[in-house]
Scaffold this motif. Structure first.
Motif, PDB file in Angstrom:
ATOM      1  N   GLU A  50      31.046 122.968 -30.707  1.00  0.00           N
ATOM      2  CA  GLU A  50      32.144 123.892 -30.961  1.00  0.00           C
ATOM      3  C   GLU A  50      33.276 123.659 -29.959  1.00  0.00           C
ATOM      4  N   ASN A  51      32.925 123.472 -28.690  1.00  0.00           N
ATOM      5  CA  ASN A  51      33.938 123.184 -27.667  1.00  0.00           C
ATOM      6  C   ASN A  51      34.643 121.864 -27.945  1.00  0.00           C
ATOM      7  N   ALA A  52      33.883 120.844 -28.363  1.00  0.00           N
ATOM      8  CA  ALA A  52      34.483 119.538 -28.687  1.00  0.00           C
ATOM      9  C   ALA A  52      35.443 119.674 -29.866  1.00  0.00           C
ATOM     10  N   TYR A  53      35.042 120.452 -30.878  1.00  0.00           N
ATOM     11  CA  TYR A  53      35.880 120.671 -32.054  1.00  0.00           C
ATOM     12  C   TYR A  53      37.181 121.370 -31.663  1.00  0.00           C
ATOM     13  N   ASN A  54      37.070 122.433 -30.875  1.00  0.00           N
ATOM     14  CA  ASN A  54      38.256 123.171 -30.471  1.00  0.00           C
ATOM     15  C   ASN A  54      39.171 122.330 -29.580  1.00  0.00           C
ATOM     16  N   SER A  55      38.588 121.467 -28.741  1.00  0.00           N
ATOM     17  CA  SER A  55      39.392 120.553 -27.917  1.00  0.00           C
ATOM     18  C   SER A  55      40.115 119.537 -28.796  1.00  0.00           C
ATOM     19  N   ALA A  56      39.408 119.052 -29.825  1.00  0.00           N
ATOM     20  CA  ALA A  56      40.024 118.093 -30.747  1.00  0.00           C
ATOM     21  C   ALA A  56      41.201 118.747 -31.481  1.00  0.00           C
ATOM     22  N   LEU A  57      41.053 120.013 -31.865  1.00  0.00           N
ATOM     23  CA  LEU A  57      42.168 120.714 -32.521  1.00  0.00           C
ATOM     24  C   LEU A  57      43.372 120.820 -31.586  1.00  0.00           C
ATOM     25  N   SER A  58      43.109 121.117 -30.319  1.00  0.00           N
ATOM     26  CA  SER A  58      44.206 121.205 -29.347  1.00  0.00           C
ATOM     27  C   SER A  58      44.904 119.858 -29.196  1.00  0.00           C
ATOM     28  N   ASN A  59      44.118 118.790 -29.128  1.00  0.00           N
ATOM     29  CA  ASN A  59      44.703 117.450 -29.028  1.00  0.00           C
ATOM     30  C   ASN A  59      45.488 117.105 -30.287  1.00  0.00           C
ATOM     31  N   LEU A  60      44.960 117.499 -31.439  1.00  0.00           N
ATOM     32  CA  LEU A  60      45.649 117.240 -32.694  1.00  0.00           C
ATOM     33  C   LEU A  60      46.979 117.992 -32.746  1.00  0.00           C
ATOM     34  N   ASP A  61      46.993 119.238 -32.282  1.00  0.00           N
ATOM     35  CA  ASP A  61      48.239 119.996 -32.223  1.00  0.00           C
ATOM     36  C   ASP A  61      49.256 119.302 -31.324  1.00  0.00           C
ATOM     37  N   LYS A  62      48.796 118.799 -30.195  1.00  0.00           N
ATOM     38  CA  LYS A  62      49.683 118.103 -29.262  1.00  0.00           C
ATOM     39  C   LYS A  62      50.253 116.841 -29.922  1.00  0.00           C
ATOM     40  N   LEU A  63      49.384 116.059 -30.576  1.00  0.00           N
ATOM     41  CA  LEU A  63      49.850 114.843 -31.260  1.00  0.00           C
ATOM     42  C   LEU A  63      50.847 115.176 -32.358  1.00  0.00           C
ATOM     43  N   TYR A  64      50.605 116.269 -33.082  1.00  0.00           N
ATOM     44  CA  TYR A  64      51.499 116.679 -34.160  1.00  0.00           C
ATOM     45  C   TYR A  64      52.879 117.048 -33.608  1.00  0.00           C
ATOM     46  N   ARG A  65      52.912 117.814 -32.513  1.00  0.00           N
ATOM     47  CA  ARG A  65      54.196 118.180 -31.900  1.00  0.00           C
ATOM     48  C   ARG A  65      54.934 116.936 -31.415  1.00  0.00           C
ATOM     49  N   GLU A  66      54.194 115.990 -30.802  1.00  0.00           N
ATOM     50  CA  GLU A  66      54.821 114.750 -30.335  1.00  0.00           C
ATOM     51  C   GLU A  66      55.372 113.944 -31.512  1.00  0.00           C
ATOM     52  N   MET A  67      54.624 113.909 -32.626  1.00  0.00           N
ATOM     53  CA  MET A  67      55.070 113.172 -33.802  1.00  0.00           C
ATOM     54  C   MET A  67      56.345 113.798 -34.366  1.00  0.00           C
ATOM     55  N   LEU A  68      56.406 115.133 -34.450  1.00  0.00           N
ATOM     56  CA  LEU A  68      57.605 115.800 -34.963  1.00  0.00           C
ATOM     57  C   LEU A  68      58.812 115.529 -34.076  1.00  0.00           C
ATOM     58  N   GLN A  69      58.598 115.522 -32.761  1.00  0.00           N
ATOM     59  CA  GLN A  69      59.689 115.225 -31.830  1.00  0.00           C
ATOM     60  C   GLN A  69      60.200 113.799 -32.043  1.00  0.00           C
ATOM     61  N   THR A  70      59.292 112.852 -32.174  1.00  0.00           N
ATOM     62  CA  THR A  70      59.677 111.457 -32.405  1.00  0.00           C
ATOM     63  C   THR A  70      60.382 111.314 -33.741  1.00  0.00           C
ATOM     64  N   GLU A  71      59.927 112.063 -34.745  1.00  0.00           N
ATOM     65  CA  GLU A  71      60.560 112.018 -36.061  1.00  0.00           C
ATOM     66  C   GLU A  71      62.009 112.515 -35.974  1.00  0.00           C
ATOM     67  N   ARG A  72      62.246 113.588 -35.202  1.00  0.00           N
ATOM     68  CA  ARG A  72      63.617 114.082 -35.017  1.00  0.00           C
ATOM     69  C   ARG A  72      64.476 113.033 -34.312  1.00  0.00           C
ATOM     70  N   GLU A  73      63.909 112.389 -33.284  1.00  0.00           N
ATOM     71  CA  GLU A  73      64.640 111.343 -32.565  1.00  0.00           C
ATOM     72  C   GLU A  73      64.963 110.174 -33.492  1.00  0.00           C
ATOM     73  N   LEU A  74      64.007 109.802 -34.347  1.00  0.00           N
ATOM     74  CA  LEU A  74      64.207 108.703 -35.282  1.00  0.00           C
ATOM     75  C   LEU A  74      65.303 109.032 -36.289  1.00  0.00           C
ATOM     76  N   ALA A  75      65.293 110.258 -36.830  1.00  0.00           N
ATOM     77  CA  ALA A  75      66.329 110.659 -37.788  1.00  0.00           C
ATOM     78  C   ALA A  75      67.700 110.632 -37.130  1.00  0.00           C
ATOM     79  N   ASP A  76      67.772 111.088 -35.885  1.00  0.00           N
ATOM     80  CA  ASP A  76      69.038 111.094 -35.155  1.00  0.00           C
ATOM     81  C   ASP A  76      69.530 109.662 -34.931  1.00  0.00           C
ATOM     82  N   MET A  77      68.624 108.775 -34.523  1.00  0.00           N
ATOM     83  CA  MET A  77      69.028 107.394 -34.273  1.00  0.00           C
ATOM     84  C   MET A  77      69.418 106.696 -35.577  1.00  0.00           C
TER      85      MET A  77
END
Length: 141
Positions: A50-77
């Motif tokens: 359960e702890n591993a699953y919840n940690s994976a969700l947190s990491n996935l949320d972090k990756l998703y936020r980073e991906m959205l930020q990069t997507e905004r930068e890409l659209a701007d460029m």
């Protein structure tokens, strides 16, 4: 928005049950592998997963936020790249069209205040004799 982390009601119930059974006998053996140590081991495995699953969700949320930020930068460029081509070659140039822009001389002229109509909402060119497009019954007098 963060994904909802999981808590297991079954795990919580098992922990309470193990504590209660421990008060009966810490080395209780009910046969067929039903022992308190085996029960406690399975509880710890579930807690770890359960702890591993919840940690994976947190990491996935972090990756998703980073991906959205990069997507905004890409659209701007991408927009800046197109504007750079427009600056160098002009908005009516072939190069501007090759870069993905619509050359100024090929744009459709619209009336002032007219909004573009999406393809899905454009009228079809099939009509019946009475002017009805088949969606509503014809008005009768």
């Amino acid at each position: 928005m963060a994904r909802k982390q999981r808590s297991s009601p079954v795990l919580q119930k098992a922990v309470r049950r193990a504590a209660s059974i421990n008060s009966i006998d810490p080395n209780l053996d009910l046969g067929n592998g039903l022992t308190l140590p085996a029960f406690s081991t399975l509880i710890e495995i579930m807690r770890t997963r359960e702890n591993a699953y919840n940690s994976a969700l947190s990491n996935l949320d972090k990756l998703y936020r980073e991906m959205l930020q990069t997507e905004r930068e890409l659209a701007d460029m991408a927009e800046h790249m197109l504007l750079g081509v427009a600056t160098r070659y002009g908005k009516s140039s072939v190069e501007y069209g090759m870069a993905g822009g619509v050359p100024k001389n090929q744009r459709r002229k619209r009336l002032r205040g007219e909004l573009p109509t999406p393809l899905s909402q454009q009228p079809s060119f099939v009509a019946s004799v009475n002017g009805n497009n088949g969606n509503k019954p014809a008005a009768t007098s």
